[in-house]
Write a protein that holds these residues in place. Structure first.
Motif, PDB file in Angstrom:
ATOM      1  N   GLY A 164       0.829  -1.142  -0.013  1.00  0.00           N
ATOM      2  CA  GLY A 164      -0.074  -0.075  -0.145  1.00  0.00           C
ATOM      3  C   GLY A 164       0.791   1.177   0.127  1.00  0.00           C
ATOM      4  O   GLY A 164       0.260   2.317  -0.256  1.00  0.00           O
ATOM      5  N   MET A 165       2.010   1.137   0.166  1.00  0.00           N
ATOM      6  CA  MET A 165       3.003   2.203   0.086  1.00  0.00           C
ATOM      7  C   MET A 165       3.687   2.587  -1.126  1.00  0.00           C
ATOM      8  O   MET A 165       4.998   2.653  -1.336  1.00  0.00           O
ATOM      9  N   LYS A 166       3.133   2.391  -2.544  1.00  0.00           N
ATOM     10  CA  LYS A 166       3.678   2.127  -3.665  1.00  0.00           C
ATOM     11  C   LYS A 166       4.467   3.469  -4.078  1.00  0.00           C
ATOM     12  O   LYS A 166       5.426   3.455  -4.743  1.00  0.00           O
ATOM     13  N   PHE A 167       3.815   4.657  -3.558  1.00  0.00           N
ATOM     14  CA  PHE A 167       4.395   5.886  -4.001  1.00  0.00           C
ATOM     15  C   PHE A 167       5.681   5.983  -3.285  1.00  0.00           C
ATOM     16  O   PHE A 167       6.738   6.510  -3.651  1.00  0.00           O
ATOM     17  N   TRP A 168       5.641   5.623  -1.969  1.00  0.00           N
ATOM     18  CA  TRP A 168       6.807   5.694  -1.044  1.00  0.00           C
ATOM     19  C   TRP A 168       8.020   4.853  -1.668  1.00  0.00           C
ATOM     20  O   TRP A 168       9.239   5.341  -1.871  1.00  0.00           O
ATOM     21  N   ILE A 169       7.591   3.667  -2.053  1.00  0.00           N
ATOM     22  CA  ILE A 169       8.619   2.738  -2.606  1.00  0.00           C
ATOM     23  C   ILE A 169       9.256   3.360  -3.847  1.00  0.00           C
ATOM     24  O   ILE A 169      10.399   3.419  -4.376  1.00  0.00           O
ATOM     25  N   LEU A 170       8.245   3.682  -4.806  1.00  0.00           N
ATOM     26  CA  LEU A 170       8.621   4.271  -6.245  1.00  0.00           C
ATOM     27  C   LEU A 170       9.894   5.673  -5.792  1.00  0.00           C
ATOM     28  O   LEU A 170      10.658   5.580  -6.451  1.00  0.00           O
ATOM     29  N   SER A 171       9.195   6.524  -5.011  1.00  0.00           N
ATOM     30  CA  SER A 171      10.112   7.634  -4.576  1.00  0.00           C
ATOM     31  C   SER A 171      11.645   6.913  -4.292  1.00  0.00           C
ATOM     32  O   SER A 171      12.416   7.729  -4.202  1.00  0.00           O
ATOM     33  N   ALA A 172      11.416   5.912  -3.394  1.00  0.00           N
ATOM     34  CA  ALA A 172      12.787   5.400  -2.860  1.00  0.00           C
ATOM     35  C   ALA A 172      13.562   4.958  -4.122  1.00  0.00           C
ATOM     36  O   ALA A 172      14.912   5.043  -3.942  1.00  0.00           O
ATOM     37  N   ILE A 173      12.936   4.134  -4.723  1.00  0.00           N
ATOM     38  CA  ILE A 173      13.889   3.686  -5.955  1.00  0.00           C
ATOM     39  C   ILE A 173      14.261   4.902  -6.800  1.00  0.00           C
ATOM     40  O   ILE A 173      15.548   4.613  -7.182  1.00  0.00           O
ATOM     41  N   VAL A 174      13.615   5.837  -7.134  1.00  0.00           N
ATOM     42  CA  VAL A 174      13.947   7.060  -7.981  1.00  0.00           C
ATOM     43  C   VAL A 174      15.367   7.603  -7.142  1.00  0.00           C
ATOM     44  O   VAL A 174      16.130   7.929  -7.805  1.00  0.00           O
ATOM     45  N   PHE A 175      15.089   7.664  -5.974  1.00  0.00           N
ATOM     46  CA  PHE A 175      16.167   8.226  -5.139  1.00  0.00           C
ATOM     47  C   PHE A 175      17.350   7.653  -5.361  1.00  0.00           C
ATOM     48  O   PHE A 175      18.622   8.087  -5.413  1.00  0.00           O
ATOM     49  N   LEU A 176      17.233   6.419  -5.134  1.00  0.00           N
ATOM     50  CA  LEU A 176      18.458   5.331  -5.001  1.00  0.00           C
ATOM     51  C   LEU A 176      19.216   5.410  -6.452  1.00  0.00           C
ATOM     52  O   LEU A 176      20.398   5.433  -6.630  1.00  0.00           O
ATOM     53  N   VAL A 177      18.250   5.453  -7.591  1.00  0.00           N
ATOM     54  CA  VAL A 177      18.897   5.700  -8.833  1.00  0.00           C
ATOM     55  C   VAL A 177      19.719   7.020  -8.996  1.00  0.00           C
ATOM     56  O   VAL A 177      20.827   6.851  -9.615  1.00  0.00           O
TER      57      VAL A 177
END
Length: 423
Positions: A164-177
């Motif tokens: 349910g935290m897809k937005f946070w996971i996506l933002s974390a992935i983008v940040f890691l990239v």
């Protein structure tokens, strides 16, 4: 120096900023997870509290008060009920309240007797509160008029919250990239800066290294020219030897730079013939002996290999020996003491060149074959070079399918061992 400090300060600031953002991202993610978990806990607690009220009403008990719900684990909710339970009533009211409060995860229902740890009934609801496939559970009867507790466990709670935290996971992935790209750029920038410094040092070294033999040749030839007809044969031979030795040194230095360029382009080619290692070593020693004698040192050899013939490029093999002898001489601050030995192994020949110079620290030995790398020399400040010699040696040895190894200790000298297969 000022630019270097500014670069270091900017780099440190950027790293701290990225580190701070990474910490903030982690805090935000954990906070978001905690909020989602708290919301889920609140829904479950409200649903279970409504369930216990409905159970008491169904039993006609309007005076009892149920103790607060205990959280046995992050996903397990224990109800200290202490009343008799009817499975049919519990099943019906449990589903109704979970649907009403939007608790739709699969769950496990466990009913306990009054004895510690005694399980009366345990069921798994694979489709959550909306499951209809529990007929076998309903057929099992609970003991009548026996006080019981029950616990509800959600095995997939954590996975559901994270999904349910897809937005946070996506933002974390983008940040890691972005962080990975930044790290790559920083590493590349540091490499480019280091390469720039190496090139500057290399140009300075080349200028010094080439000027020295040229100056010596110029002086010796000038003495011979001006003293023609008046100089005795011994002095003439001495100056002629200086010119010969310095010319060979100059040729070797130019060859190192050219060979490094050829290796970089992958254009090096070997002309292999049967080479007598002993004869080649003796030739190199004859050409190198004058330099050692000039420093009042000694260069000894123990050529004990019974089979000294290898299939190799004689020119490059001679350059290997000359390069290792050159290092042994340069890194011997006192009188050079160099020993060359050869021995046979089961299928090849082992050639060792040992000195009693300043040695090489263990922590830098793995870098000595890197291009342009030059190990620290302690108090010896007059050692010059390009940092190409050992790189060239390793490349040539590998091109001959041979092996090279180093044994060294500070202030105890170094020993390079070369292995080649014999014919």
């Amino acid at each position: 120096m000022k630019k270097r400090r500014m670069f270091s300060a900017i780099l440190a600031g950027a790293v701290l900023a990225i580190g701070g953002l990474l910490v903030l991202q982690t805090i935000w993610f954990r906070s978001a997870y905690a909020v989602e978990e708290q919301q889920f806990d609140n829904k479950v607690n409200v649903a279970i509290r409504a369930l216990t009220d409905d159970l008491l009403k169904a039993e006609g008990d309007s005076t009892s008060v149920i103790k607060p719900i205990l959280k046995k684990a992050t996903n397990a909710y224990y109800v200290d009920f202490k009343h008799a339970l009817s499975y049919h009533v519990l099943d019906s009211l449990l589903r109704k309240n979970f649907v009403r409060h939007e608790v739709n995860l699969p769950f496990e229902l466990t009913i306990y007797g009054m004895q510690p740890g005694s399980i009366v009934l345990g069921n798994y609801y694979s489709d959550g509160a909306t499951s209809k496939n529990n007929a076998t559970c309903g057929s099992r009867a609970l003991p009548a008029s026996t006080p019981m507790d029950f616990m509800i466990t959600f095995p997939g709670k954590r996975a559901d919250i994270v999904s349910g935290m897809k937005f946070w996971i996506l933002s974390a992935i983008v940040f890691l990239v972005v962080l990975s790209l930044f790290a790559f750029l920083v590493i590349d920038l540091m490499k480019q800066k280091k390469l720039s410094e190496i090139k500057t040092d290399l140009m300075n070294n080349i200028t010094h290294e080439l000027q020295t033999p040229i100056a010596n040749i110029s002086i010796a030839s000038e003495v011979l020219r001006t003293g023609a007809g008046r100089m005795d044969e011994q002095k003439s031979l001495h100056y002629a030897n200086i010119i010969y030795e310095e010319n060979r040194r100059l040729k070797f230095q130019v060859e190192q730079v050219l060979q490094a360029a050829l290796f970089e382009k992958g254009q090096i080619s070997l002309i292999k013939t049967e080479v007598d290692v002993h004869a080649l070593v003796e030739e190199v020693i004859r050409n190198f002996q004058l330099r050692i004698q000039h420093r009042h040192g000694q260069l000894n050899c123990r050529l004990e290999a019974a089979k000294p013939v290898v299939l190799a490029d004689a020119f490059h093999l001679a350059n290997i020996f000359y390069s290792l002898l050159d290092n042994a001489d340069k890194y011997s601050p006192d009188k050079p003491d160099i020993v060359i030995t050869t021995t046979n192994t089961l299928s090849g020949i082992l050639i060792a060149i040992a000195d009693k110079g300043i040695g090489i620290r263990r922590d830098v030995q793995r870098y000595i074959f890197d291009k342009f790398y030059r190990a620290g020399t302690g108090n010896v400040h007059n050692v010059r070079g390009y940092g190409l010699g050992l790189t060239y040696v390793q490349k040539i040895v590998q091109a001959h399918q041979g092996k090279i190894s180093l044994t060294s200790e500070p202030h105890q000298g170094s020993r390079f061992e070369l292995y080649f297969e014999t014919c």
